[in-house]
Design a protein around this motif. Sequence first.
Motif, PDB file in Angstrom:
ATOM      1  N   PRO A   1      -7.481   5.179   6.814  1.00  0.00           N
ATOM      2  CA  PRO A   1      -7.419   4.993   5.364  1.00  0.00           C
ATOM      3  C   PRO A   1      -8.778   4.767   4.713  1.00  0.00           C
ATOM      4  O   PRO A   1      -9.009   5.223   3.615  1.00  0.00           O
ATOM      5  N   SER A   2      -9.673   4.074   5.386  1.00  0.00           N
ATOM      6  CA  SER A   2     -10.980   3.807   4.798  1.00  0.00           C
ATOM      7  C   SER A   2     -11.765   5.096   4.573  1.00  0.00           C
ATOM      8  O   SER A   2     -12.417   5.266   3.555  1.00  0.00           O
ATOM      9  N   THR A   3     -11.701   5.993   5.531  1.00  0.00           N
ATOM     10  CA  THR A   3     -12.401   7.268   5.390  1.00  0.00           C
ATOM     11  C   THR A   3     -11.793   8.080   4.263  1.00  0.00           C
ATOM     12  O   THR A   3     -12.501   8.629   3.425  1.00  0.00           O
ATOM     13  N   CYS A   4     -10.496   8.140   4.205  1.00  0.00           N
ATOM     14  CA  CYS A   4      -9.812   8.909   3.162  1.00  0.00           C
ATOM     15  C   CYS A   4     -10.068   8.337   1.769  1.00  0.00           C
ATOM     16  O   CYS A   4     -10.185   9.083   0.804  1.00  0.00           O
ATOM     17  N   ALA A   5     -10.153   7.031   1.649  1.00  0.00           N
ATOM     18  CA  ALA A   5     -10.342   6.384   0.353  1.00  0.00           C
ATOM     19  C   ALA A   5     -11.675   6.758  -0.273  1.00  0.00           C
ATOM     20  O   ALA A   5     -11.832   6.676  -1.487  1.00  0.00           O
TER      21      ALA A   5
ATOM     22  N   TRP B   1       0.101   0.006   1.353  1.00  0.00           N
ATOM     23  CA  TRP B   1      -1.064  -0.841   1.117  1.00  0.00           C
ATOM     24  C   TRP B   1      -0.699  -2.315   1.159  1.00  0.00           C
ATOM     25  O   TRP B   1      -1.500  -3.140   1.608  1.00  0.00           O
ATOM     26  N   LEU B   2       0.500  -2.677   0.737  1.00  0.00           N
ATOM     27  CA  LEU B   2       0.957  -4.061   0.878  1.00  0.00           C
ATOM     28  C   LEU B   2       1.033  -4.452   2.347  1.00  0.00           C
ATOM     29  O   LEU B   2       0.650  -5.555   2.733  1.00  0.00           O
ATOM     30  N   GLU B   3       1.521  -3.528   3.159  1.00  0.00           N
ATOM     31  CA  GLU B   3       1.609  -3.784   4.606  1.00  0.00           C
ATOM     32  C   GLU B   3       0.217  -3.919   5.215  1.00  0.00           C
ATOM     33  O   GLU B   3      -0.008  -4.749   6.103  1.00  0.00           O
ATOM     34  N   GLN B   4      -0.739  -3.128   4.740  1.00  0.00           N
ATOM     35  CA  GLN B   4      -2.110  -3.243   5.242  1.00  0.00           C
ATOM     36  C   GLN B   4      -2.684  -4.630   4.942  1.00  0.00           C
ATOM     37  O   GLN B   4      -3.339  -5.233   5.797  1.00  0.00           O
ATOM     38  N   VAL B   5      -2.428  -5.144   3.738  1.00  0.00           N
ATOM     39  CA  VAL B   5      -2.898  -6.485   3.382  1.00  0.00           C
ATOM     40  C   VAL B   5      -2.218  -7.519   4.273  1.00  0.00           C
ATOM     41  O   VAL B   5      -2.869  -8.411   4.822  1.00  0.00           O
ATOM     42  N   ARG B   6      -0.910  -7.390   4.450  1.00  0.00           N
ATOM     43  CA  ARG B   6      -0.157  -8.347   5.273  1.00  0.00           C
ATOM     44  C   ARG B   6      -0.688  -8.357   6.712  1.00  0.00           C
ATOM     45  O   ARG B   6      -0.916  -9.418   7.296  1.00  0.00           O
ATOM     46  N   ARG B   7      -0.908  -7.185   7.277  1.00  0.00           N
ATOM     47  CA  ARG B   7      -1.409  -7.100   8.650  1.00  0.00           C
ATOM     48  C   ARG B   7      -2.810  -7.689   8.772  1.00  0.00           C
ATOM     49  O   ARG B   7      -3.128  -8.371   9.750  1.00  0.00           O
TER      50      ARG B   7
ATOM     51  N   ILE C   1     -14.717  -6.441   9.689  1.00  0.00           N
ATOM     52  CA  ILE C   1     -13.979  -5.188   9.512  1.00  0.00           C
ATOM     53  C   ILE C   1     -12.626  -5.460   8.871  1.00  0.00           C
ATOM     54  O   ILE C   1     -12.222  -4.773   7.926  1.00  0.00           O
ATOM     55  N   VAL C   2     -11.922  -6.459   9.365  1.00  0.00           N
ATOM     56  CA  VAL C   2     -10.602  -6.792   8.832  1.00  0.00           C
ATOM     57  C   VAL C   2     -10.703  -7.216   7.372  1.00  0.00           C
ATOM     58  O   VAL C   2      -9.911  -6.782   6.526  1.00  0.00           O
ATOM     59  N   ARG C   3     -11.685  -8.031   7.056  1.00  0.00           N
ATOM     60  CA  ARG C   3     -11.870  -8.465   5.655  1.00  0.00           C
ATOM     61  C   ARG C   3     -12.186  -7.276   4.752  1.00  0.00           C
ATOM     62  O   ARG C   3     -11.673  -7.172   3.645  1.00  0.00           O
ATOM     63  N   ALA C   4     -13.027  -6.376   5.226  1.00  0.00           N
ATOM     64  CA  ALA C   4     -13.381  -5.197   4.429  1.00  0.00           C
ATOM     65  C   ALA C   4     -12.155  -4.334   4.169  1.00  0.00           C
ATOM     66  O   ALA C   4     -11.923  -3.874   3.046  1.00  0.00           O
ATOM     67  N   ARG C   5     -11.347  -4.124   5.197  1.00  0.00           N
ATOM     68  CA  ARG C   5     -10.140  -3.309   5.032  1.00  0.00           C
ATOM     69  C   ARG C   5      -9.130  -3.992   4.119  1.00  0.00           C
ATOM     70  O   ARG C   5      -8.448  -3.333   3.325  1.00  0.00           O
ATOM     71  N   MET C   6      -9.028  -5.308   4.232  1.00  0.00           N
ATOM     72  CA  MET C   6      -8.109  -6.040   3.371  1.00  0.00           C
ATOM     73  C   MET C   6      -8.567  -5.958   1.917  1.00  0.00           C
ATOM     74  O   MET C   6      -7.753  -5.742   1.015  1.00  0.00           O
ATOM     75  N   ASN C   7      -9.863  -6.103   1.684  1.00  0.00           N
ATOM     76  CA  ASN C   7     -10.384  -5.997   0.321  1.00  0.00           C
ATOM     77  C   ASN C   7     -10.174  -4.601  -0.246  1.00  0.00           C
ATOM     78  O   ASN C   7      -9.863  -4.437  -1.427  1.00  0.00           O
TER      79      ASN C   7
END
Length: 69
Positions: free
Chosen positions: A1-5, A20-26, A43-49
Amino acid sequence: PSTCARCQNFVVSAQHRPYWLEQVRRSEMLLDEPALPLQTLRIVRARMNEARGLLRALGSDTGEETDHA
């Protein structure tokens, strides 16, 4: 998802909200794990943000697509 975004052709709509809600939850669950390496936390914080930003961009459930370049 990060690359696609980062792609100029990336489009997200209200139908993608559950993903995207599930991505935040995970991400939140991962951040609760003890002893994660610092690099993993970053990495996790960046993806969550990123996921939270996309959810904010969606705003209300209007069904309108939002283009992210």
